[in-house]
Design an enzyme around this catalytic site. Structure first.
Site, short mmCIF file in Angstrom:
data_model
loop_
_atom_site.label_atom_id
_atom_site.label_comp_id
_atom_site.label_asym_id
_atom_site.label_seq_id
_atom_site.Cartn_x
_atom_site.Cartn_y
_atom_site.Cartn_z
N LYS A 1 3.98 -3.11 -6.67
CA LYS A 1 5.41 -2.95 -6.96
C LYS A 1 6.26 -3.51 -5.84
CE LYS A 1 8.85 -1.27 -9.36
NZ LYS A 1 9.21 -2.07 -10.55
N CYS B 1 0.87 -1.18 0.00
CA CYS B 1 0.00 0.00 0.00
C CYS B 1 0.90 1.22 0.00
CB CYS B 1 -0.86 0.03 1.26
SG CYS B 1 -1.92 -1.41 1.43
N TRP C 1 -3.64 -1.86 -1.58
CA TRP C 1 -3.56 -3.16 -2.25
C TRP C 1 -4.02 -4.13 -1.18
CZ3 TRP C 1 -0.80 -7.82 -1.84
CH2 TRP C 1 -0.73 -8.59 -3.01
N LYS D 1 7.42 -11.57 -17.45
CA LYS D 1 6.92 -10.27 -17.93
C LYS D 1 5.67 -10.48 -18.76
CE LYS D 1 8.83 -8.34 -16.26
NZ LYS D 1 9.74 -7.92 -15.24
N HIS E 1 11.59 -33.22 -21.11
CA HIS E 1 11.29 -33.97 -19.89
C HIS E 1 9.88 -33.69 -19.39
CE1 HIS E 1 15.43 -35.28 -19.76
NE2 HIS E 1 15.81 -34.04 -19.96
N GLU F 1 2.72 -11.39 -16.52
CA GLU F 1 2.43 -10.31 -15.58
C GLU F 1 1.60 -9.20 -16.22
OE1 GLU F 1 6.06 -8.45 -14.30
OE2 GLU F 1 5.18 -7.70 -12.46
N ASN G 1 0.21 0.47 6.14
CA ASN G 1 0.76 -0.46 5.16
C ASN G 1 1.35 -1.63 5.94
OD1 ASN G 1 2.02 -1.67 2.94
ND2 ASN G 1 3.87 -0.43 3.19
N GLY G 2 1.11 -2.86 5.46
CA GLY G 2 1.67 -4.02 6.16
C GLY G 2 0.57 -4.83 6.84
N ARG H 1 2.15 1.26 -5.88
CA ARG H 1 2.23 0.42 -4.68
C ARG H 1 0.89 -0.25 -4.35
NH1 ARG H 1 6.64 1.23 -1.40
NH2 ARG H 1 5.45 0.32 0.31
N GLU I 1 12.53 -14.74 -17.26
CA GLU I 1 12.13 -13.33 -17.13
C GLU I 1 11.16 -12.94 -18.25
OE1 GLU I 1 12.17 -11.22 -14.93
OE2 GLU I 1 11.95 -9.29 -15.91
O1 M6R Z 1 11.90 -5.06 -5.10
P1 M6R Z 1 12.29 -6.48 -5.45
O2 M6R Z 1 13.31 -6.55 -6.52
O3 M6R Z 1 12.72 -7.25 -4.23
O4 M6R Z 1 10.96 -7.14 -6.00
C1 M6R Z 1 10.92 -8.50 -6.32
C2 M6R Z 1 9.69 -8.87 -7.12
O5 M6R Z 1 8.53 -8.57 -6.41
C3 M6R Z 1 9.64 -8.12 -8.46
O6 M6R Z 1 10.79 -8.33 -9.21
C4 M6R Z 1 8.43 -8.60 -9.29
O7 M6R Z 1 8.60 -9.94 -9.65
C5 M6R Z 1 8.24 -7.73 -10.53
N1 M6R Z 1 6.93 -7.15 -10.53
C6 M6R Z 1 8.40 -8.46 -11.83
O8 M6R Z 1 8.23 -7.61 -12.91
#
Ligand code: M6R
Length: 606
Positions: free
Chosen positions: A601, A2, A76, A484, A503, A487, A102-103, A29, A480
């Site tokens: 984020k 958040c 969030w 992406k 496999h 996501e 937040n948290g 966030r 990756e």
């Molecule tokens: O801030 P961080 O690098 O620790 O975050 C890790 C993941 O939450 C972050 O890389 C997430 O997977 C991204 N949204 C991917 O695009």
């Protein structure tokens, strides 16, 4: 998770405008509901809505909210669905106190039961709501707002950041324990926020609060007390991020802007860290810094985990025993560490709860810890024994893009430093690696200038599944690429080590499952065999490889070229092509690119 924002002393501006501006800068966030509160003399005024900041702004148009201090929140959801009632700020029974949070407050159900038994009534399903009720009780018992807030915070278990306003006071109270919170120090106004971009257009002077800190912020002062209630001196740091770094700058999305920022970001990551004599000059880590290290463990999540897998390749090739762990797993089942194990946390934000918990578990077992992070003053940077910064600048899009490139560049330099210190020798290949890193910014620019993935995106926007394969450094790039893709497009995508295909995953391959094959220039012949395997099942194959790889051009249906370079840099370049494919597919599908559904984020809960 958040986003918290607060201001004391909005100057010539309307407090609501400052709060909305701060929230828009933090929307990455959390974005399922939002709200603001200001104190008056007869209670607090609160406006909050399910939806994004625009929904809140429309509601505020019709509301009379004014004042000289205020708190805001973009949510969030964790406890309670995203509804108007569950949106923050939350208040006590008499609307004297408004709190944003937040948290997670782990003991909230016990506190809630207590409060219910004493006659309080609740209007939300959140854990947060216990806070204003507890504060109100202490106020009713004669405590000052500062005492009531401190007493309340002392009763909370969990990882949280909270901020509060109280009727009749031109002050913001805030506290952190495990979730980020910073104070912005302007000339005639002060801010409190989860993250610096919230107030960067007003000030770059920042106090990074520490766990246990409680702060009272007014327009011209901030007083911090530590966990023991003693006055604490916290330095004011000037961050070198520019306000425009956190703006879209003419691009349709932050993600696209940040993809295009990769040449400059990598330039900063490398700048000054390679000596004229071909050595590595990592700020704070002179030769010999890791002379007592026997082995390396790396903990990370998501994109950072992929950057860690990338670094493992180089460290393994250099003879440094290295393991990479998903931080969510390491946090619950830490690997054994020896006296001379270095545990590296790779985390863009420096606030990811799983990564922080893993680093703490490693430190508790006596390991030396190192944070590789983007955020100066972040929890990881402050709590690890050492920190190394990737210098990417603020990344607002939820999808990590430029920070992956900056992480790989920085980790490559770290790997070279480690390899030299641990093995006592300089590998012959180092010169080629460093040359490729120095060239990487211009190679990245070349990929961006020549990229033309839109037709391919149109072709593959609606398929059963999308597979990404690679080996060596191309394997984490495949992971990756798939991350992406899923996501931001919400389409099915998976990344595999190319050798794993046969496999099991090969059973899924059909003419309706495009396969993106990533080539780094090393082991390409083996990956070409895997291309044959999928092509013979009718899958369309997209090759991402050096423009000089005629073997690959001949073997695939579509080709995304990158400049010919060392494999360490090739993976980063290939990744940019895949970022662009995901971006354009998501754009064609009309997805919420910067704020994908269900994601945030910074993931500050385990
Ligand atoms: O801030 P961080 O690098 O620790 O975050 C890790 C993941 O939450 C972050 O890389 C997430 O997977 C991204 N949204 C991917 O695009």
């Amino acid at each position: 998770m958040c986003g918290i924002t607060a201001v004391a002393g909005p100057g010539d501006e309307d407090v609501v405008d400052v709060l909305l501006g701060g929230l828009r800068n933090l929307e990455y966030r959390g974005y399922d509901s939002a709200g603001v509160a200001t104190p008056g003399d007869g209670g607090v005024s609160v406006v909050k809505r399910e939806g994004g900041i625009d929904d809140l702004a429309s509601a505020l148009d019709a509301a009379a909210v004014a004042g000289s201090v205020g708190v805001g929140h973009t949510r969030w959801s964790t406890h309670g669905a995203p509804t108007d009632a569950n949106a923050h700020p939350h208040t006590d029974c008499d609307d004297r106190v408004a709190v944003v949070h937040n948290g997670i407050i782990e003991n909230y159900s016990t506190l809630r039961e207590e409060l219910l038994a004493r006659g309080h009534s609740f209007t939300s399903d959140t854990d947060t709501e216990v806070v204003p009720h507890l504060v109100a009780e202490r106020l009713a018992a004669g405590a000052s707002a500062a005492e009531a807030f401190r007493d309340t915070v002392a009763r909370l278990d969990g990882r949280y950041a909270v901020a509060m306003v109280v009727d009749g006071e031109d002050a913001v109270y805030a506290a952190r324990d495990g979730s980020p919170l910073v104070v912005g120090v302007g000339d005639d106004r002060r801010f409190v926020a989860s993250d610096v971009p919230s107030f960067l257009e007003h000030t770059a002077d920042v106090v990074f609060l520490e766990d246990g800190d409680v702060v009272r912020v007014t327009a011209d002062d901030h007083v911090v007390t530590d966990a023991d209630g003693r006055r604490a001196d916290r330095d004011v740091n000037t961050v070198d991020w520019q306000p425009e770094d956190a703006e879209r700058d003419g691009f349709d999305h932050y993600m696209l802007k940040e993809i295009h920022e990769q040449p400059a970001a990598v330039e900063r990551a490398v700048n000054g860290r390679i000596t004229a004599a071909g050595g590595v000059d990592l700020d704070g880590f002179p030769p010999g810094s890791f002379g007592d290290v026997d082995d390396v463990q790396i903990v990370a999540c998501g994109t950072s985990y992929h950057a860690a897998l990338y670094a493992r390749q180089l460290l393994a090739e250099r003879g440094v025993p290295t393991q990479v762990f998903s931080a969510g797993e390491y946090a619950t089942t830490p690997a054994p560490v020896g006296d001379d194990t270095l545990v590296v946390g790779v985390t863009q934000s420096g606030e990811t709860a799983d990564t922080l918990a893993s680093l703490q578990a490693a430190a508790d077992r006596g390991a030396r810890t190192l944070a590789v992070t983007n955020v100066v003053g972040s929890t990881a940077a402050r709590t690890c024994d050492d920190a190394l910064f990737i210098r990417a600048g603020p990344e607002i899009g939820v999808a990590a893009t430029k920070t992956f490139s900056s992480q790989v560049a920085t980790l490559t330099l770290l790997a070279e430093r480690l390899a030299e210190d641990v093995t006592g020798s300089v590998p012959e290949e180092r010169a080629a690696v460093l040359r490729a890193l120095e060239r990487l910014p211009s190679d990245l620019q070349d990929v961006l200038d020549r990229a033309a993935v839109e037709p391919l995106a149109a072709q593959f926007r609606d398929r059963d599944g999308h597979f990404f394969i690679g080996r060596g450094v191309a394997y984490p790039v495949a992971l990756e690429g798939a991350l992406k893709f899923k996501e931001i497009t919400y389409e099915h995508a998976e990344g595999f080590a190319a050798g794993e295909l046969k496999h099991g995953p090969l059973a899924l391959v059909t003419p309706d499952t495009p396969v993106f094959a990533v080539f780094s220039g090393r082991h390409d012949d083996k990956t070409l065999n895997n291309v044959e395997e999928v092509a013979s099942r009718g899958a369309p194959v997209v090759g991402v490889a050096s423009e000089e790889s005629t073997d690959v051009v001949d073997a695939v249906d579509e080709f995304l070229p990158i400049p010919d370079t060392h494999p360490v840099a090739a993976g980063v370049l290939a990744n940019v092509q895949l970022q662009l494919v995901s971006y354009h597919v998501a754009d064609l599908l009309g997805r919420s690119i910067d704020k994908p559904r269900n994601l945030a984020k910074s993931v500050t809960v385990e």
